[in-house]
Design a protein around this motif. Sequence first.
Motif, mmCIF file in Angstrom:
data_model
loop_
_atom_site.group_PDB
_atom_site.id
_atom_site.type_symbol
_atom_site.label_atom_id
_atom_site.label_comp_id
_atom_site.label_asym_id
_atom_site.label_seq_id
_atom_site.Cartn_x
_atom_site.Cartn_y
_atom_site.Cartn_z
ATOM 1 N N UNK A 5 5.843 -8.605 -14.968
ATOM 2 C CA UNK A 5 4.782 -9.205 -14.172
ATOM 3 C C UNK A 5 4.832 -10.732 -14.166
ATOM 4 N N UNK A 28 0.847 -13.031 2.675
ATOM 5 C CA UNK A 28 1.161 -12.790 1.272
ATOM 6 C C UNK A 28 1.336 -14.076 0.481
ATOM 7 N N UNK A 50 3.339 1.867 5.337
ATOM 8 C CA UNK A 50 3.818 2.973 4.496
ATOM 9 C C UNK A 50 5.002 2.471 3.672
ATOM 10 N N UNK A 51 4.799 2.454 2.358
ATOM 11 C CA UNK A 51 5.859 1.977 1.471
ATOM 12 C C UNK A 51 6.870 3.097 1.279
ATOM 13 N N UNK A 74 3.269 -7.640 -4.907
ATOM 14 C CA UNK A 74 2.397 -7.006 -5.892
ATOM 15 C C UNK A 74 2.709 -5.524 -6.086
ATOM 16 N N UNK A 75 3.374 -4.926 -5.102
ATOM 17 C CA UNK A 75 3.722 -3.504 -5.228
ATOM 18 C C UNK A 75 5.155 -3.343 -4.760
ATOM 19 N N UNK A 76 5.997 -2.713 -5.560
ATOM 20 C CA UNK A 76 7.390 -2.584 -5.155
ATOM 21 C C UNK A 76 7.482 -1.865 -3.810
ATOM 22 N N UNK A 77 8.260 -2.423 -2.922
ATOM 23 C CA UNK A 77 8.441 -1.788 -1.626
ATOM 24 C C UNK A 77 7.540 -2.332 -0.540
ATOM 25 N N UNK A 78 6.488 -3.051 -0.934
ATOM 26 C CA UNK A 78 5.564 -3.556 0.079
ATOM 27 C C UNK A 78 6.258 -4.562 0.991
ATOM 28 N N UNK A 91 -2.354 1.395 -9.751
ATOM 29 C CA UNK A 91 -2.718 0.335 -10.700
ATOM 30 C C UNK A 91 -4.039 0.631 -11.402
ATOM 31 N N UNK A 120 -4.869 -10.262 -10.031
ATOM 32 C CA UNK A 120 -3.739 -9.797 -9.230
ATOM 33 C C UNK A 120 -2.494 -10.666 -9.424
ATOM 34 N N UNK A 121 -2.681 -11.907 -9.879
ATOM 35 C CA UNK A 121 -1.540 -12.810 -10.060
ATOM 36 C C UNK A 121 -1.392 -13.083 -11.554
ATOM 37 N N UNK A 177 7.846 -2.611 3.694
ATOM 38 C CA UNK A 177 7.097 -1.527 4.323
ATOM 39 C C UNK A 177 6.764 -1.853 5.771
#
Lengths: 423, 290
Positions: free
Chosen positions: A286, A36, B116-117, A356-360, B277, A211-212, A363
Amino acid sequence: MKRLYFFIIGAFSLVGLWAIYYRLTEGLKMTALTSNVSWGLWVVFYIFFIGLSAGSFLLSTMVYVFNMKQYEKIGKVALLSAFFSLVAGLMFIFIDLGHPERFWHALVYRQPTSILSWEIHFYLIYMLIIVAELWFLLREDISRLVIKAKGFKKFVFKLVSIGYSIPDNSEKLERDRKQTHKWMKILGIIGIPTAIGVHAGTGSLFGVIVAKHMWNSGLTPILFLVSALVSGAALMLLLYALLVPKEKQDNTMLKSLGGLLILFIAVDLLIVAAKYLVGLYNYVPDERQVLLNMMFGERWYIFWVGQIMLGAIIPILLLSIKKGSSTLKALAGLSTILGIFCVRWNLVVPAYLESPMPGLETAFVHDRLLFEYTPNLFEWITSLGLISIVILLFSLALNSLPIMETKEGKEDNGETADGVQAI
Amino acid sequence: MGSNKEPNQGRKEFIKKGLLAGGGLLVASELIKWKPMIEAVKATQHTEVLPLVETVSTEDVVIRMQKELHEALKKPVEEIHWIMVIDQKKCVACDACTVGCSAENGLPPGVVYRPVIKEEIGTYPNVSRRFTPRPCMHCENPPCTQVCPIGATYKRPDGIVSIDYDKCLGCRYCLSACPYGARSFDWGEYHTENTPEVMPYELEPTFEYGDEKVRKGNKSPIGNARKCHFCIHRLQNGMLPTCVTTCIGRATYFGDLNNPNGLVASLIGSPRVKRLKEKLGTKPSVYYLT
Ligand code: SF4
Ligand code: SF4
């Protein structure tokens, strides 16, 4: 003194060679990078050196294209450092590849939609232009050296001169010099858009990444370019103040270089302010979150101490001291260069630290999937080693070629001095 | 004492009889009232069961997807558009897909194709959880393939975004370009490293993209970008992607979007459907039912 210097830098270069070897055999697991935060210290150094190169080159064109005579004395050293900085940048990107042995793929397979693909071609053309310019500039001096030198040195000089030997009568010499003059101009004119393409293009590498959010802006390439000019001018100031003996230094030269540096820094600050303030204004997280973390997060000092203090305030203060000694000017140059390194760091790394995605980030947890990055010791050693190798080569070239023409050449050969003036 | 009891007993007897007679009368009268109604119901009742409407399938969805997969494979590849549909209401966040995928593709530490988020929504006492499995979206406009300097990652005609391991330089530009964080880099590490030695099962070949590859030394896929590929190697052999078959909640569907009667095409015609997205214009091939 000189011996000690070469000894130390040589030792560091050996460490660099070992690090390259180790890196090539062990793979990228030696780094602290994660999937990441996929680009780290080496990419920071890569864009830093490409910027230094483009900046130096653009300064050299002031002499050879725009005939600004006052900068003549740094023309050659600017070109030479443009060359070696480019080499350094390419070395960093080379060791950053997962499969360095496939680097030639970049030249064989093309992808017109990829900025990186274009950049690689830009780098090559740019390299050719610099080499050609250096050859035209130095061929006369080198062919003189060929006559004087013996043994291995003679062989090396002969190799570098690519068969050029100084003509035996002054008429032909005059003609050759005219030719040199003309070619320098042509190459310089081609070189300007190329150098801009080289560094603004490197900025676009980042600018196009949707993406950034922090990178994805039209200002990014401009920011790259202007900070390249800042670092180029700073390097020239440093080299001139350091390499030219004090008694031979031209004060107006130092002054005008200093003025130029301040101008570039001011423009750079303006762009940084525009980009960051706009990014911070709205509550859209963002870009705002990335900027907030960068300025007020754990590593706030890279921005405030590095980018703002070292990169702008200190050099401006040092340069505005009237009657400041050349040591102060050299310090101003050095401080700016360190500051620009921090600028480069902040251009690359902070954008990676937000998921980039909440929770990633939670995960699937693993060291190599973190949104965190601190370069490890190996990355630092490799970087220092690589830089030492390049500095060593640069010093060797400076030592054996008449780059700072205020050195030997002038006394023992009247024609050289004329030649310098003619160019 | 005895004489005292008698009148009492007599009264009890009387009440009993009276109640019985009354109850009997009541039942009888009710029966008389209901009889024609029961008769009427009996008269209108069908005895045979109607056949189910033909379009409703009684098969397990996995069997149906399998059949549709075979059907799709008969078409030329450019007429297929593989898509995945994930029903978030059915997902229980058991991570079986993540694990199944890792086993299928022999994924090393730090490489994951389908995490899996897990998100918590609301505050106590009004809370619920949302689970979002995140494979590669196989975008129709993939930003990752656009940036690759050598075209080592590319979009296949059937919509799958794949990577040519033998071409990829490992520059990791595509990792930065993916808005979904769907790409990982293979750092060349092993799960069983220093335990005290790498176990032989980690050196077994894997068959991603239909190529037999052993992870060893600096050989690909070590040093490459890696990501979900909808199990191309399984599709080629008529099998569904591993995550689809291991999903215990039957929450993951897979199939050809270009088959209008297919399961996935019918699933995404729903107001519950969304893609991640969407505003970026990447047009993912992975749909979610929220
Ligand atoms: S999800 Fe990411 S890796 Fe997958 S196709 Fe889209 S941009 Fe590429
Ligand atoms: S890591 Fe490989 S696939 Fe990704 S951009 Fe670089 S060369 Fe292309």
